[in-house]
Design an enzyme around this catalytic site. Structure first.
Site, PDB file in Angstrom:
ATOM      1  CE  LYS A 286      -1.451   1.929   3.742  1.00 30.38           C
ATOM      2  NZ  LYS A 286      -1.097   3.162   4.488  1.00 30.38           N
ATOM      3  CG  ASN A 287       2.670   2.735   3.515  1.00 31.13           C
ATOM      4  OD1 ASN A 287       1.501   3.107   3.421  1.00 31.13           O
ATOM      5  ND2 ASN A 287       3.250   2.495   4.673  1.00 31.13           N
TER       6      ASN A 287
ATOM      7  CB  CYS B 265      -2.827   6.992  11.292  1.00 30.17           C
ATOM      8  SG  CYS B 265      -3.349   5.549  10.390  1.00 30.17           S
TER       9      CYS B 265
ATOM     10  NE  ARG C 112      -6.198   5.555   5.974  1.00 25.89           N
ATOM     11  CZ  ARG C 112      -5.350   6.299   6.648  1.00 25.89           C
ATOM     12  NH1 ARG C 112      -5.607   6.662   7.882  1.00 25.89           N
ATOM     13  NH2 ARG C 112      -4.238   6.704   6.080  1.00 25.89           N
TER      14      ARG C 112
ATOM     15  NE  ARG D 179       2.095   9.988  10.837  1.00 32.35           N
ATOM     16  CZ  ARG D 179       1.538   9.082  10.049  1.00 32.35           C
ATOM     17  NH1 ARG D 179       0.261   8.860  10.118  1.00 32.35           N
ATOM     18  NH2 ARG D 179       2.254   8.411   9.185  1.00 32.35           N
TER      19      ARG D 179
ATOM     20  CG  ASP E 127       3.320   1.285   9.717  1.00 26.42           C
ATOM     21  OD1 ASP E 127       3.096   2.154  10.576  1.00 26.42           O
ATOM     22  OD2 ASP E 127       3.388   1.537   8.493  1.00 26.42           O
TER      23      ASP E 127
HETATM   24  C1  UD1 Z   1       5.362   6.462   6.586  1.00 25.89           C
HETATM   25  C2  UD1 Z   1       4.333   5.379   6.386  1.00 25.89           C
HETATM   26  C3  UD1 Z   1       3.802   4.913   7.742  1.00 25.89           C
HETATM   27  C4  UD1 Z   1       4.964   4.505   8.630  1.00 25.89           C
HETATM   28  C5  UD1 Z   1       6.031   5.580   8.709  1.00 25.89           C
HETATM   29  C6  UD1 Z   1       7.274   5.150   9.458  1.00 25.89           C
HETATM   30  C7  UD1 Z   1       3.321   5.868   4.256  1.00 25.89           C
HETATM   31  C8  UD1 Z   1       2.156   6.372   3.524  1.00 25.89           C
HETATM   32  N1  UD1 Z   1       3.247   5.913   5.591  1.00 25.89           N
HETATM   33  O1  UD1 Z   1       4.713   7.543   7.234  1.00 25.89           O
HETATM   34  O2  UD1 Z   1       2.918   3.838   7.522  1.00 25.89           O
HETATM   35  O3  UD1 Z   1       4.476   4.260   9.932  1.00 25.89           O
HETATM   36  O4  UD1 Z   1       6.436   5.972   7.392  1.00 25.89           O
HETATM   37  O5  UD1 Z   1       7.822   4.023   8.869  1.00 25.89           O
HETATM   38  O6  UD1 Z   1       4.283   5.418   3.681  1.00 25.89           O
HETATM   39  N2  UD1 Z   1       8.204  13.992  10.851  1.00 25.89           N
HETATM   40  C9  UD1 Z   1       8.285  15.319  11.191  1.00 25.89           C
HETATM   41  N3  UD1 Z   1       8.172  16.245  10.205  1.00 25.89           N
HETATM   42  C10 UD1 Z   1       7.976  15.893   8.887  1.00 25.89           C
HETATM   43  C11 UD1 Z   1       7.894  14.518   8.553  1.00 25.89           C
HETATM   44  C12 UD1 Z   1       8.016  13.578   9.568  1.00 25.89           C
HETATM   45  O7  UD1 Z   1       8.444  15.670  12.362  1.00 25.89           O
HETATM   46  O8  UD1 Z   1       7.879  16.793   8.039  1.00 25.89           O
HETATM   47  C13 UD1 Z   1       8.336  12.977  11.916  1.00 25.89           C
HETATM   48  C14 UD1 Z   1       7.047  12.173  12.124  1.00 25.89           C
HETATM   49  O9  UD1 Z   1       6.152  12.838  12.971  1.00 25.89           O
HETATM   50  C15 UD1 Z   1       7.590  10.883  12.720  1.00 25.89           C
HETATM   51  C16 UD1 Z   1       8.948  10.718  12.008  1.00 25.89           C
HETATM   52  O10 UD1 Z   1       9.281  11.997  11.501  1.00 25.89           O
HETATM   53  O11 UD1 Z   1       7.794  11.055  14.099  1.00 25.89           O
HETATM   54  C17 UD1 Z   1       8.969   9.726  10.881  1.00 25.89           C
HETATM   55  O12 UD1 Z   1       7.854   9.945  10.043  1.00 25.89           O
HETATM   56  P1  UD1 Z   1       7.833   9.540   8.506  1.00 25.89           P
HETATM   57  O13 UD1 Z   1       8.888   8.520   8.257  1.00 25.89           O
HETATM   58  O14 UD1 Z   1       7.844  10.778   7.704  1.00 25.89           O
HETATM   59  O15 UD1 Z   1       6.425   8.834   8.392  1.00 25.89           O
HETATM   60  P2  UD1 Z   1       5.379   8.988   7.223  1.00 25.89           P
HETATM   61  O16 UD1 Z   1       6.081   9.182   5.917  1.00 25.89           O
HETATM   62  O17 UD1 Z   1       4.328   9.937   7.628  1.00 25.89           O
END
Ligand code: UD1
Length: 407
Positions: A11-12, A106, A386, A111, A294
């Protein structure tokens, strides 16, 4: 549960690769795309921007983005899913401007998207967040180096998308190393960009304005695979999970082994068996190749009936513990303190009405329900939908009694 089960496409990865396909004014054909709600949502967002997309066979998606001309993404769709932010990187690269609602998704932590924004700015975009929208404008993006403040899957993918049409080398440092990042990089390379280093913490993207559509098969979903591996061990079953890439679930397989499950590689996949009692384990979630956040809730569900004291420390998302209260309703003994949950195994869980507060919390309740005595009713199924295609059919084929009840 016993039998064999085939994993769906990731999915991701699909969300990222679909957004990438819209970078070219061309047609792409993607195989192994799961039919889950988040995929439908990103397709609806792209359709709203002018692209055409349809499934022409199971798992086969044809996407034509020749007529994608609108740069304003609809709020109602984007609020449903955090990955809608990928549309911003794609639109910036494709049209030089993007107006995308700040994403929902979620409720597993604050985030923010500050790393994405800083990355776009480093590439020369002017970005403002106003009235709930991220508005970015950049007639000319410029190749640059960007150090990600922490390893972020979404930021790495979004910046690869944004850089994919910029001639010259954009270097992403402290990049995420997740398989979904690699999948996106491979697809972008097939579209004509030159992407090197994906899977390491330094990725170089040499873009080209002449991106073209491509045919590509999405990797298997390691989180779906992991969920079923955990479910198989939790039910003391014997299940062969087929078509997964075993290296993508190494951290989970190691933990299941440590807990006493028998994990065996087979020519077509991985077989997991758990005959006797399992042992408690301690887990820290971590970026890939560490234990994936996850799979944290699903593992917690399994550990809730493993005699002894287990701990899970969550290092990625601060509000990942939404499943805890629901597991407690089923009789689990879980205590959270800071970033840690301590689980003291009980002899059994009892079926109860519970709520899927997010995708993986929902998956954890499925695992819990499979172990519990009596019937478990899970509401807010839309959260599970989802990320999981045909969950009840897949579990049903393994012998579980799972039914979708309307209303
Ligand atoms: C993606 C995955 C999600 C998974 C996560 C971590 C998708 C659609 N989702 O989420 O299922 O749980 O990776 O493997 O692929 N952060 C910030 N600022 C930002 C971006 C991130 O502070 O601009 C923080 C987030 O709050 C979190 C950490 O960085 O604490 C890692 O997040 P990130 O790897 O970006 O997760 P997602 O891409 O949202």
């Amino acid at each position: 549960m016993s039998g064999r089960l085939r994993v769906a496409g990731a999915k991701n990865s699909s969300l990222a690769v679909i957004a990438a396909a819209a970078l070219a004014a061309d047609r792409s054909v993607l195989e192994n795309v799961p039919l889950c709600r988040d995929v439908m949502t990103i397709l609806d967002i792209l359709r709203a921007l002018g692209a055409q997309a349809e499934f022409t066979a199971p798992g086969r998606l044809e996407l034509d983005a020749r007529d994608l001309t609108d740069h304003v993404a609809p709020y109602e769709l984007c609020r449903q899913m955090r990955a809608s932010i990928y549309v911003a990187g794609m639109l910036l690269a494709r049209l030089g401007r993007a107006q995308v609602p700040l994403p929902g998704g979620c409720v597993i932590g604050s985030r923010p998207v500050d790393f994405h924004i800083r990355g776009f700015e480093a590439l020369g975009a002017q970005v403002v967040t106003q009235h709930g929208f991220l508005k970015a404008h950049a007639p000319h993006l410029t190749a640059t180096s960007y150090y990600e403040p922490r390893s972020s899957v979404g930021t790495t993918i979004n910046l690869m998308l944004a850089a994919s049409r910029i001639p010259g080398a954009t270097v992403l440092q402290n990049a995420a190393r997740e398989p979904e990042v690699v999948d996106t990089a491979v697809f972008l390379s097939m579209m004509g960009a030159r992407v090197r280093g994906a899977g390491t913490s330094t990725i170089t993207v040499e873009g080209t304005p002449d991106l073209r559509g491509a045919a590509y098969t999405i990797i298997p979903d390691r989180i779906e695979a992991g969920t079923y591996l955990i479910a198989a061990a939790a039910t003391h079953g014997d299940v062969l999970i087929e078509d997964l890439i075993p290296e993508h679930v190494t951290a989970l397989l190691a933990k299941l082994g440590e807990a006493g499950a028998v994990v065996e590689p087979e020519p077509t996949g991985v077989r997991v068996r758990a005959e006797g009692g399992l042992r408690p384990v301690d887990v820290d979630t971590a970026p890939y190749p560490g234990f994936p956040t996850d799979l944290h809730p699903q593992l917690a569900a399994l550990l809730s009936v493993v005699s002894g004291r287990s701990t899970i420390r969550e290092t990625i998302f601060e509000r990942r513990f939404g499943y805890v209260d629901e597991l407690r309703r089923m009789g689990a003994e879980c205590r959270t303190e800071g970033d840690m949950v301590t689980i003291t195994g009980v002899s059994y869980l009892s079926g109860a009405p519970v709520e899927a507060v997010d995708i993986r919390a929902g998956a954890a309740l499925v695992v819990a329900g499979l172990q519990a005595r009596g019937e478990t009713q899970i509401s807010r199924l839309e959260n599970i939908d989802r990320g999981y295609e045909g969950l009840e059919e897949k579990l049903g084929a393994l012998g579980a009694r799972v039914q979708r009840v309307s209303g």
